[in-house]
Design a protein around this motif. Structure first.
Motif, PDB file in Angstrom:
ATOM      1  N   LEU A   1      33.347  12.796 105.938  1.00  0.00           N
ATOM      2  CA  LEU A   1      33.545  12.959 104.487  1.00  0.00           C
ATOM      3  C   LEU A   1      34.064  11.680 103.830  1.00  0.00           C
ATOM      4  O   LEU A   1      34.535  11.727 102.691  1.00  0.00           O
ATOM      5  N   GLU A   2      33.997  10.560 104.549  1.00  0.00           N
ATOM      6  CA  GLU A   2      34.627   9.333 104.058  1.00  0.00           C
ATOM      7  C   GLU A   2      34.340   9.023 102.575  1.00  0.00           C
ATOM      8  O   GLU A   2      35.281   8.712 101.837  1.00  0.00           O
ATOM      9  N   PRO A   3      33.080   9.129 102.101  1.00  0.00           N
ATOM     10  CA  PRO A   3      32.851   8.801 100.680  1.00  0.00           C
ATOM     11  C   PRO A   3      33.679   9.669  99.734  1.00  0.00           C
ATOM     12  O   PRO A   3      34.291   9.150  98.791  1.00  0.00           O
ATOM     13  N   ILE A   4      33.746  10.991 100.029  1.00  0.00           N
ATOM     14  CA  ILE A   4      34.540  11.885  99.163  1.00  0.00           C
ATOM     15  C   ILE A   4      36.030  11.601  99.364  1.00  0.00           C
ATOM     16  O   ILE A   4      36.804  11.531  98.403  1.00  0.00           O
ATOM     17  N   ASN A   5      36.420  11.425 100.649  1.00  0.00           N
ATOM     18  CA  ASN A   5      37.823  11.146 100.947  1.00  0.00           C
ATOM     19  C   ASN A   5      38.310   9.890 100.235  1.00  0.00           C
ATOM     20  O   ASN A   5      39.448   9.839  99.760  1.00  0.00           O
ATOM     21  N   ARG A   6      37.444   8.876 100.171  1.00  0.00           N
ATOM     22  CA  ARG A   6      37.834   7.638  99.498  1.00  0.00           C
ATOM     23  C   ARG A   6      38.056   7.874  97.999  1.00  0.00           C
ATOM     24  O   ARG A   6      38.945   7.277  97.402  1.00  0.00           O
ATOM     25  N   ILE A   7      37.227   8.765  97.441  1.00  0.00           N
ATOM     26  CA  ILE A   7      37.413   9.090  96.020  1.00  0.00           C
ATOM     27  C   ILE A   7      38.774   9.757  95.812  1.00  0.00           C
ATOM     28  O   ILE A   7      39.545   9.381  94.924  1.00  0.00           O
ATOM     29  N   PHE A   8      39.094  10.720  96.697  1.00  0.00           N
ATOM     30  CA  PHE A   8      40.387  11.400  96.553  1.00  0.00           C
ATOM     31  C   PHE A   8      41.543  10.455  96.858  1.00  0.00           C
ATOM     32  O   PHE A   8      42.613  10.555  96.262  1.00  0.00           O
ATOM     33  N   PHE A   9      41.309   9.525  97.794  1.00  0.00           N
ATOM     34  CA  PHE A   9      42.353   8.543  98.102  1.00  0.00           C
ATOM     35  C   PHE A   9      42.684   7.712  96.859  1.00  0.00           C
ATOM     36  O   PHE A   9      43.857   7.536  96.505  1.00  0.00           O
ATOM     37  N   SER A  10      41.634   7.245  96.170  1.00  0.00           N
ATOM     38  CA  SER A  10      41.939   6.432  94.978  1.00  0.00           C
ATOM     39  C   SER A  10      42.467   7.299  93.845  1.00  0.00           C
ATOM     40  O   SER A  10      43.266   6.837  93.041  1.00  0.00           O
ATOM     41  N   PHE A  11      42.049   8.575  93.829  1.00  0.00           N
ATOM     42  CA  PHE A  11      42.643   9.489  92.841  1.00  0.00           C
ATOM     43  C   PHE A  11      44.156   9.593  93.081  1.00  0.00           C
ATOM     44  O   PHE A  11      44.949   9.452  92.149  1.00  0.00           O
ATOM     45  N   ASN A  12      44.545   9.835  94.346  1.00  0.00           N
ATOM     46  CA  ASN A  12      45.970   9.954  94.672  1.00  0.00           C
ATOM     47  C   ASN A  12      46.716   8.655  94.368  1.00  0.00           C
ATOM     48  O   ASN A  12      47.876   8.676  93.948  1.00  0.00           O
ATOM     49  N   ASP A  13      46.030   7.540  94.622  1.00  0.00           N
ATOM     50  CA  ASP A  13      46.616   6.233  94.357  1.00  0.00           C
ATOM     51  C   ASP A  13      46.928   6.079  92.862  1.00  0.00           C
ATOM     52  O   ASP A  13      48.033   5.712  92.464  1.00  0.00           O
ATOM     53  N   LYS A  14      45.942   6.412  92.041  1.00  0.00           N
ATOM     54  CA  LYS A  14      46.122   6.345  90.581  1.00  0.00           C
ATOM     55  C   LYS A  14      47.191   7.339  90.148  1.00  0.00           C
ATOM     56  O   LYS A  14      48.044   7.027  89.319  1.00  0.00           O
ATOM     57  N   PHE A  15      47.132   8.530  90.730  1.00  0.00           N
ATOM     58  CA  PHE A  15      48.114   9.558  90.388  1.00  0.00           C
ATOM     59  C   PHE A  15      49.529   9.044  90.669  1.00  0.00           C
ATOM     60  O   PHE A  15      50.442   9.244  89.875  1.00  0.00           O
ATOM     61  N   TYR A  16      49.697   8.358  91.795  1.00  0.00           N
ATOM     62  CA  TYR A  16      51.012   7.827  92.121  1.00  0.00           C
ATOM     63  C   TYR A  16      51.472   6.806  91.083  1.00  0.00           C
ATOM     64  O   TYR A  16      52.579   6.902  90.548  1.00  0.00           O
ATOM     65  N   PHE A  17      50.591   5.820  90.800  1.00  0.00           N
ATOM     66  CA  PHE A  17      51.021   4.735  89.913  1.00  0.00           C
ATOM     67  C   PHE A  17      51.135   5.153  88.443  1.00  0.00           C
ATOM     68  O   PHE A  17      51.973   4.634  87.722  1.00  0.00           O
ATOM     69  N   TRP A  18      50.285   6.099  88.011  1.00  0.00           N
ATOM     70  CA  TRP A  18      50.288   6.455  86.595  1.00  0.00           C
ATOM     71  C   TRP A  18      51.191   7.641  86.265  1.00  0.00           C
ATOM     72  O   TRP A  18      51.660   7.762  85.155  1.00  0.00           O
ATOM     73  N   MET A  19      51.387   8.541  87.239  1.00  0.00           N
ATOM     74  CA  MET A  19      52.184   9.746  86.954  1.00  0.00           C
ATOM     75  C   MET A  19      53.458   9.811  87.793  1.00  0.00           C
ATOM     76  O   MET A  19      54.562   9.768  87.273  1.00  0.00           O
ATOM     77  N   LEU A  20      53.253   9.952  89.097  1.00  0.00           N
ATOM     78  CA  LEU A  20      54.374  10.247  89.980  1.00  0.00           C
ATOM     79  C   LEU A  20      55.455   9.167  89.933  1.00  0.00           C
ATOM     80  O   LEU A  20      56.647   9.464  89.827  1.00  0.00           O
ATOM     81  N   LYS A  21      55.022   7.903  89.990  1.00  0.00           N
ATOM     82  CA  LYS A  21      56.006   6.823  90.034  1.00  0.00           C
ATOM     83  C   LYS A  21      56.822   6.721  88.743  1.00  0.00           C
ATOM     84  O   LYS A  21      58.058   6.725  88.796  1.00  0.00           O
ATOM     85  N   PRO A  22      56.162   6.646  87.556  1.00  0.00           N
ATOM     86  CA  PRO A  22      56.986   6.558  86.329  1.00  0.00           C
ATOM     87  C   PRO A  22      57.906   7.760  86.140  1.00  0.00           C
ATOM     88  O   PRO A  22      59.078   7.587  85.767  1.00  0.00           O
ATOM     89  N   VAL A  23      57.381   8.968  86.447  1.00  0.00           N
ATOM     90  CA  VAL A  23      58.221  10.169  86.296  1.00  0.00           C
ATOM     91  C   VAL A  23      59.405  10.098  87.252  1.00  0.00           C
ATOM     92  O   VAL A  23      60.555  10.364  86.879  1.00  0.00           O
ATOM     93  N   SER A  24      59.136   9.712  88.513  1.00  0.00           N
ATOM     94  CA  SER A  24      60.216   9.640  89.504  1.00  0.00           C
ATOM     95  C   SER A  24      61.231   8.578  89.132  1.00  0.00           C
ATOM     96  O   SER A  24      62.433   8.750  89.362  1.00  0.00           O
ATOM     97  N   GLN A  25      60.761   7.465  88.572  1.00  0.00           N
ATOM     98  CA  GLN A  25      61.691   6.411  88.157  1.00  0.00           C
ATOM     99  C   GLN A  25      62.606   6.900  87.045  1.00  0.00           C
ATOM    100  O   GLN A  25      63.818   6.662  87.078  1.00  0.00           O
ATOM    101  N   GLY A  26      62.014   7.617  86.079  1.00  0.00           N
ATOM    102  CA  GLY A  26      62.805   8.183  84.991  1.00  0.00           C
ATOM    103  C   GLY A  26      63.832   9.179  85.516  1.00  0.00           C
ATOM    104  O   GLY A  26      65.008   9.141  85.158  1.00  0.00           O
ATOM    105  N   TYR A  27      63.385  10.019  86.433  1.00  0.00           N
ATOM    106  CA  TYR A  27      64.247  11.034  87.048  1.00  0.00           C
ATOM    107  C   TYR A  27      65.379  10.367  87.830  1.00  0.00           C
ATOM    108  O   TYR A  27      66.542  10.756  87.736  1.00  0.00           O
TER     109      TYR A  27
END
Lengths: 228, 260
Positions: free
Chosen positions: B10-36
């Motif tokens: 499933l590597e092609p799909i997995n890579r898509i989800f990997f970059s999704f999680n990557d973006k999710f971390y930098f755009w959502m999780l990280k700023p929210v966690s920093q604020g918290y």
């Protein structure tokens, strides 16, 4: 001591020779036989005494790095480069980057010529230094506990824990004894071997690109790290 | 040879989800966690993490039992009792700090691995991250033992809120780790996939850590270091059984070594 033993046996030989001239060859043979056994035994003992406990070896490295990190004169912004150089010097004495490169490239290592191998070792070393020394510099309040070592042949594993914000992370160092000196050739964090992880990445890249492509990627990564 | 270590059709799909999680971390999780992290003190966040970890004790107790680890089952049960009472509903961890009872992390994925189930194909789930078929089944099974799941079934909103809160709280305590991981990797997707494989394998074999200590050197980085010395002679370095498996592994893990 060896000389003393030799003289003693020679004296014995001469004495015996006076009594029974025909048998002096036998005594000479016997002397050499004893020396042949005695010398390796004595040297083995002395070399065993000089082998450092791998835990002590690593503890010394950690001590040195901590003393550099605690040196307030070196922590000034304009002396950062100097501080990094000092830490690199310690790491170079304790980590065998050539061995790490060999293991990380696995079968691809043999296919490269010595110049390519050297280039690879230097880039891989810089990549590891850039990422891990930078991380050490951000540490504060972390605790390192060395737990135990296991020896087998000329290899050893040292088990340690990194305690950070109440979380214990097992960090195992794999060492190899080369000329009575221990050199680290792999580090396992939470059971994940650094060398094996890079081996998988290198193998994956080399299945799609040639060696020059891998070198180019490493160069790009290293130059990015140097800017920061 | 290394390519065959992980089955990843499933590597092609997995890579898509990997970059999704990557973006999710930098755009959502990280700023929210920093604020918290800015608002909530670190000690409090460590308490929250302990509290949530304590809630999942049933998962660890049952899986230790399923693997026949009776002593560890006892240890986890004792930890749950001590931390839920003396440790004020799990906010602190006196079981470890005062009684020396370290947590025995076991989950259903590991139990299935001990029973001989293979990992199956690699899956990188959106939000949840790296996994495989076996560990996904394990995760579903374990959710039946998690009080958070029962809450989520009666009130899905509260369940999601707790999951999200746990993620933010955990991330706030490990900010920078993901960045360092990406910094060290040439191909972060492959690096994470391999790290997950190695991590789970060692967890199943229980060889990541040696058991008791022969040495007790301690260093405090950033503070004044202290060194404790218990036993120091070379004689104390013996090959113990639990290390043996790993030492053997280390001796033959590189075919390159044969040519030296």
């Amino acid at each position: 001591m060896v000389q003393g033993l030799f003289n003693y046996l020679n004296a014995g030989g001469m004495l015996w020779g006076k009594m029974k001239n025909d048998n002096s060859w036998y005594l000479k043979f016997f002397t050499f036989l004893i020396l042949a056994i005695a010398i390796p035994v004595m040297f083995q003992n002395s070399s065993h005494a000089t082998v450092i406990d791998p835990v002590v070896f690593l503890k010394d490295a950690v001590d040195e790095i901590i003393s550099i990190l605690q040196d307030e004169k070196l922590s000034a912004q304009n002396r950062r480069v100097e501080r990094k150089k000092l830490m690199v010097a310690i790491v170079e004495k304790k980590f065998d980057f050539r061995e790490m490169s060999m293991r990380a490239l696995a079968k691809h290592w043999q296919e490269r010529n010595p110049a390519e191998q050297d280039r690879f070792v230097s880039l891989f070393k810089t990549l590891l230094e850039n990422t891990y020394l930078a991380k050490i510099e951000t540490y504060s309040g972390e605790k390192v506990t060395f737990k135990k070592a296991a020896l087998q042949g000329n290899k050893a594993i040292v088990y340690s824990d990194l305690i950070r914000k109440n979380v214990q992370t097992p960090v195992n160092y794999k060492l190899k004894n080369i000329d009575d000196r221990w050199m680290v050739y792999d580090v396992e964090v939470e059971g994940v071997s650094l060398v094996n992880n890079y081996r998988t990445q290198f193998a994956s890249i080399l299945s799609k690109e040639n060696f020059a492509g891998l070198i180019a990627r490493l160069e790009e990564k290293v130059s990015k790290g140097a800017v920061e | 040879m290394d390519m065959a270590l992980v089955s990843d059709p499933l590597e092609p799909i997995n890579r898509i989800f990997f970059s999704f999680n990557d973006k999710f971390y930098f755009w959502m999780l990280k700023p929210v966690s920093q604020g918290y992290a800015y608002v909530v003190a670190e000690n409090v966040r460590i308490c929250v993490r302990s509290f949530l970890k304590n809630l999942f004790a049933p998962v660890r107790i049952v899986n230790n039992l399923l693997q026949g680890k009776l002593v560890d089952t006892g240890v986890e049960t004792a930890r749950f009792v001590i931390n839920s009472t003396v440790g004020v509903i799990g906010l602190v961890d006196p079981a470890k700090n005062e009684f020396g009872l370290s947590p025995k992390e076991e989950d259903l994925g590991q139990t299935l691995g001990v029973y001989g189930f293979g990992a199956g194909i690699y899956i990188c789930w959106p939000f949840l991250g790296p996994s495989n078929v076996r560990d996904t089944i394990g995760m579903i099974g374990d959710s039946f033992l998690s009080p958070v799941s029962y809450l989520a079934w009666s009130d899905p909103g509260a369940g999601v809120a707790i999951k999200a809160g746990k993620e933010v709280n955990d991330t706030s305590l490990t900010l920078g780790d993901y960045e360092d991981f990406k910094e060290s990797a040439l191909d972060p997707y492959i690096s994470l996939r391999d790290a997950y494989r190695q991590y789970r394998q060692k967890k199943i074999l229980d060889v990541a850590v040696g058991s008791d200590s022969q040495y007790n050197y301690s260093f405090n980085i950033g503070e004044k270091p202290y060194v404790q010395e218990l036993s120091m002679s070379v004689d104390s370095v013996l090959l113990t059984d639990d290390c043996l498996a790993q030492t053997e592994n280390l001796v033959d893990d590189s075919p390159v070594m044969a040519m030296r």
